[in-house]
Design a protein around this motif. Sequence first.
Motif, short mmCIF file in Angstrom:
data_model
loop_
_atom_site.label_atom_id
_atom_site.label_comp_id
_atom_site.label_asym_id
_atom_site.label_seq_id
_atom_site.Cartn_x
_atom_site.Cartn_y
_atom_site.Cartn_z
N TRP A 174 0.83 -1.21 0.00
CA TRP A 174 0.00 0.00 0.00
C TRP A 174 0.86 1.25 0.00
O TRP A 174 0.53 2.23 -0.66
CB TRP A 174 -0.91 0.02 1.23
CG TRP A 174 -1.66 -1.25 1.40
CD1 TRP A 174 -1.43 -2.24 2.34
CD2 TRP A 174 -2.75 -1.73 0.61
NE1 TRP A 174 -2.31 -3.27 2.16
CE2 TRP A 174 -3.13 -2.99 1.13
CE3 TRP A 174 -3.44 -1.22 -0.48
CZ2 TRP A 174 -4.16 -3.73 0.58
CZ3 TRP A 174 -4.46 -1.96 -1.02
CH2 TRP A 174 -4.82 -3.19 -0.51
N CYS A 175 1.92 1.26 0.79
CA CYS A 175 2.70 2.49 1.00
C CYS A 175 4.00 2.51 0.20
O CYS A 175 4.70 3.52 0.21
CB CYS A 175 3.03 2.65 2.48
SG CYS A 175 1.59 2.62 3.53
N ARG A 222 9.39 0.88 2.60
CA ARG A 222 9.63 1.64 3.82
C ARG A 222 10.68 0.90 4.65
O ARG A 222 10.88 -0.29 4.49
CB ARG A 222 8.36 1.77 4.66
CG ARG A 222 7.24 2.56 4.01
CD ARG A 222 7.52 4.04 4.01
NE ARG A 222 6.39 4.79 3.51
CZ ARG A 222 5.44 5.32 4.28
NH1 ARG A 222 5.49 5.17 5.59
NH2 ARG A 222 4.44 5.99 3.75
N GLU A 255 9.57 0.46 10.61
CA GLU A 255 8.15 0.81 10.62
C GLU A 255 7.27 -0.44 10.73
O GLU A 255 6.06 -0.33 10.81
CB GLU A 255 7.78 1.56 9.33
CG GLU A 255 8.39 2.92 9.24
CD GLU A 255 7.77 3.75 8.12
OE1 GLU A 255 6.79 3.30 7.51
OE2 GLU A 255 8.28 4.85 7.88
N SER A 289 3.13 -1.37 11.04
CA SER A 289 2.55 -0.78 12.25
C SER A 289 2.63 0.74 12.28
O SER A 289 1.77 1.39 12.84
CB SER A 289 3.22 -1.37 13.49
OG SER A 289 4.61 -1.19 13.41
N ALA A 290 3.66 1.32 11.68
CA ALA A 290 3.77 2.79 11.72
C ALA A 290 3.13 3.45 10.51
O ALA A 290 3.08 4.67 10.43
CB ALA A 290 5.24 3.19 11.81
N GLY A 291 2.66 2.65 9.57
CA GLY A 291 2.10 3.23 8.35
C GLY A 291 0.63 2.91 8.21
O GLY A 291 -0.18 3.38 8.99
N CYS A 292 0.30 2.05 7.22
CA CYS A 292 -1.10 1.80 6.92
C CYS A 292 -1.74 0.77 7.86
O CYS A 292 -2.94 0.53 7.78
CB CYS A 292 -1.25 1.34 5.47
SG CYS A 292 -0.34 -0.17 5.12
N ARG A 293 -0.96 0.17 8.74
CA ARG A 293 -1.46 -0.80 9.72
C ARG A 293 -2.19 -1.95 9.05
O ARG A 293 -3.26 -2.36 9.48
CB ARG A 293 -2.33 -0.11 10.77
CG ARG A 293 -1.61 1.02 11.49
CD ARG A 293 -2.30 1.44 12.75
NE ARG A 293 -2.41 0.38 13.73
CZ ARG A 293 -1.44 -0.03 14.53
NH1 ARG A 293 -0.27 0.52 14.46
NH2 ARG A 293 -1.65 -1.00 15.38
N ARG A 294 -1.59 -2.47 7.99
CA ARG A 294 -2.12 -3.64 7.31
C ARG A 294 -1.10 -4.77 7.35
O ARG A 294 0.10 -4.53 7.29
CB ARG A 294 -2.41 -3.31 5.84
CG ARG A 294 -3.57 -2.40 5.62
CD ARG A 294 -4.86 -3.14 5.82
NE ARG A 294 -6.01 -2.29 5.59
CZ ARG A 294 -7.01 -2.61 4.76
NH1 ARG A 294 -6.98 -3.73 4.09
NH2 ARG A 294 -8.02 -1.80 4.62
#
Lengths: 194, 84
Positions: free
Chosen positions: B8-9, B12, B16, B60-65
């Motif tokens: 998604w992001c 990274r 994160e 966990s620090a981004g889209c939490r998926r």
Amino acid sequence: MADPRRSPLAHLAEPLAATGIMRELPYLSSFEVRGDPAEPAMARLGAALFPGPLLAASWPTAGHAAGTGPRYALWCGPGWYLLVDEPGSALAEAMADDLPGVSAVDVSAGRTVVELSGPHAREVLAHGCALDLHPRVFGPGSCARTNLAKAQVILHQTASTTYRVFVGASFADYLARWLLDAAVEYIRGEPVDQ
Amino acid sequence: MLSVPCPWCGPRDETEFKYGGQAHVAYPSDPAALSDAEWASYLFLRDNPKGWFAERWFHSAGCRRWFDVVRHTVTYEFAPGVTP
């Protein structure tokens, strides 16, 4: 009657201002909205929040913000958005309608915002952020949930040299002091005691 | 530092993420019917290959998926084509 509220960074207003780079934007309204943007209820909510020609594109795509001016939505994850508006805005009224399949929670009190602006804003952030903030990759209208120093933040670039950092209220003191330290090399004269 | 490709992001930093262990470990269809050894095997035993390994990561620090990736345990290379 005077405003009885006290923002999370009120005690650091003076050193933040002295940097010429940072200031706190306290009490912004924000809602966390979850829902599939393909759902009619989400489209209805988007149209109510952002009236105008942007109807189809009212919810932002990955890594971006949607909406201009004081009211905008930030993409946090798939089907997960942070709506932001000026303090005391009428965001809650837009949510008052029956919106099946959509969850919206007022999180205004959960975070505060540090705004960094000026030619050194990006360099200050880059001291503690692993994201590539070069304008080629992260330009105006970009946003990301990431880590800044050791705090979880939402980073939003509002203009070519202006960034907003959304940080949890309990992390704000830590992050602001870290930013003050990171900004020392860009400040003219002596830093103000914290 | 690994650069983990979140579907998604985008890529990274590893800090994160939370690591979720081996992917595709199915929950037993009838847990009550398992012997203690079989249950322990489901709970605790995981593959430990030298080479390509399908594993779970949580941003966990981004889209939490949660998502699955295939990573090479020797070269730390991520295979293209991550699956949400």
